[in-house]
Each structure stands twice: as C-alpha cells, then as structure tokens.
Design a protein around this motif. Sequence first.
Motif: not given
Length: 375
Positions: A368-369, A360-366, A358
Amino acid sequence: LAQCCAKVIVNGRTEQKVEQASAQIIQYSGQADSPLSEWDTLSAAECLEKLKAVRLNTSHESDAESQVASETVQWINITGLHDTQFIQTVGQGFGIHPLVLEDILDTDQRPKIECHANHDGSHDSEGYVVVILKMLYPLSMLGEKAQAESNGADFISEQVSLVVFRDHVISFQERAEDVLEPLRERLRSSSGQIRKRGADYLAYAIIDVIVDHYFAILEMQGEKMEALETEIRLNARDETLHQIHALSHELRRLKKYIWPLREVVLTLQKSDGYPIHAETQPYFKDVYDHLIQIIEVLESFREVLNSLDDRYLSMMSHKMNNTMQVLTVFATIFLPLTFVAGIYGMNFQYMPELSWKWGYFATLGGMAMMAIGML
C-alpha cells in the motif's frame, strides 16, 4: 447509335430515366404583344410536324409578317434519352450529325462545346453549336424511389445537351425534373429581356440558370462540412472519417463537372459571329465570372476538408494518448505490487517471512505504501 442509348449509366448503375421520351416546344417572338405558344408531351413526329407547319405558315406571310417571323425563337426541349428512335428522328429532322447524337446519348460526357458548320464550311443558317454540361439539383426534387437509389449522394447530376441554331434551341435532358422551370415562367410572363432576344440569348439563359444552381449545391456541401467540423470537435467517431471521405468524393465529382465548363463558356464568350452574336457575348462573361467564383469556393472547400481530415486524425491521436496515459498510470502502480506478490507467491520451503506472525499484514502495508508513493 442504338447501343449508346440502350441503357443509361448513372453512378455505376443502369437506370432508365423516364418511361416515355417526349418533346416540349415553346415559341415566342420579339414583339411585345406577341403571344407565347407552348406544346407539351409531343412525340418526335408531332414535334417535327408542328415545326414544319409553323415554317409553312411563315412562307405564306407578307414581308412585314415574315420579318417578325424571322425573329421567332423556338425552344424544343427533349426529355428522355433511352428512346433511340425518338432521338434519331429529331436529329435527322434538324440535320444534327450522327456523331453529335452519340455524344448526346452518352451521359458520361465531360462538359464541352463543338461548332458545326455547313457542308461547304460556312457558318450560315445551316450551322449550329453544341454545348454539353451537367445540371445539378438536390435529391429532394426526385421521388422516394430515386432517392433510395442515390447511394448516399445528396444531389443528382444530369447531362444536358444544347444544340443552338439561328432561331431555335434544342435541349436534351435525361429526366423530367430540372431546374429550368423559373426560366419557363420568365418566358410565359415575358419578364426581363429574354423574349426580346434571339436563340443565342435563350441558350445563355439556360446555361446561366444551371450554373446558378451550382451555388445551391455548394451551399449544401458547406453545411455538411460545418456539421463535420462540429462533430470532430465534440465527438469524433469512426463514422466521421467515412463521412469525410464521402464528402471528398462529392467534391471531386463537382470539380469534374464544373472545371471543364469554364473553357466551354470562355469559348462562347469569345465566339466570332454565328450563332452567338456580339451583343450576347457579354452575358457569357457574367456566367464565366460565376464559374470562376464557384471554382474558387470549391477549391477552398477541398482545403478545408483536408484540414478536417488532419484534425480528425489529430483528435483520434489525442484520445489514444489520453487512454495510454491512464493505462501507463495503472501499469506503473501495479508493476511493483506484482513484483512483491510474485516473490511471496514462490513455493520455496525456507522463507523466514512466511512463519512470521505479522508477515502478511506487513507485506500488505508495504505494498500500500509503494502504491501511494507511486501516485
């Protein structure tokens, strides 16, 4: 003298004002029922011959008729300054000094006044006064060709020279177009008191009409200034600054033409004796008051124009500040995101997050936050 008249310089360009120089004579007397005589498009020789014939007839009249003739006033209007021989012939016929003729032909003269006496130094019937001033009128009075050559100016300046004698006024102008037609109509219709006065009053009337048209030119400049003020407030552009500088240049031209004329009129107002008589001097005081008012309006326009220049720079600075604010917001948001993307874009062999399912998705989410947090 020939070199002074070979060409006329106007706003930095060479221009021949009229195709052929000519003279117009208007003759009248103080008698209420006396007719007005008018001759148009005369050559220099015809002009002098006509005046000679008038004076010859006067010499054969009775004493009573001679008294009336002595009150006769003649306005000789010379149009066109490029014909050297024409101007020389008229000047010699009236005994005008060659240096005065040079000033008349030099159309870049400042407004000025000169008093010329007899050879013995007395101010009698042989003396005369020379007044040089600028006549201003809208560009719309000229033809399309002249308008196309105006270099963006909306008014034309033309030198007018007046030579005032005891019983006649000689005016020299560059173009056939002028602002003096209302004065000619007053003479033809015998309205007012102009035909009851002498040559000095005629000279006052010519100067008064020219000065009154300065107000129309100032009104045009005021309208342009109001339009610039509206444009600066609503949509200031780079072209607006050029318009401000062009208007500033025109105001400097007006000051150059009008300011010295104040001293000229003051000299006429305080002149002692011939050819400006005491009963005419109060009228020059009225012209002087008009000039003071024009100068005050001109100075106020210059102050307003300076404030418009400052306001334009302030508006452009305000627009730049708004642009910088938008760019700063974007830079603030994307700087940390670029930092994160730069870290994970490095090509190291051992980066634990790269093998995480996860990651890639965690980096994008971070990222975005972080972007939301910056907002």
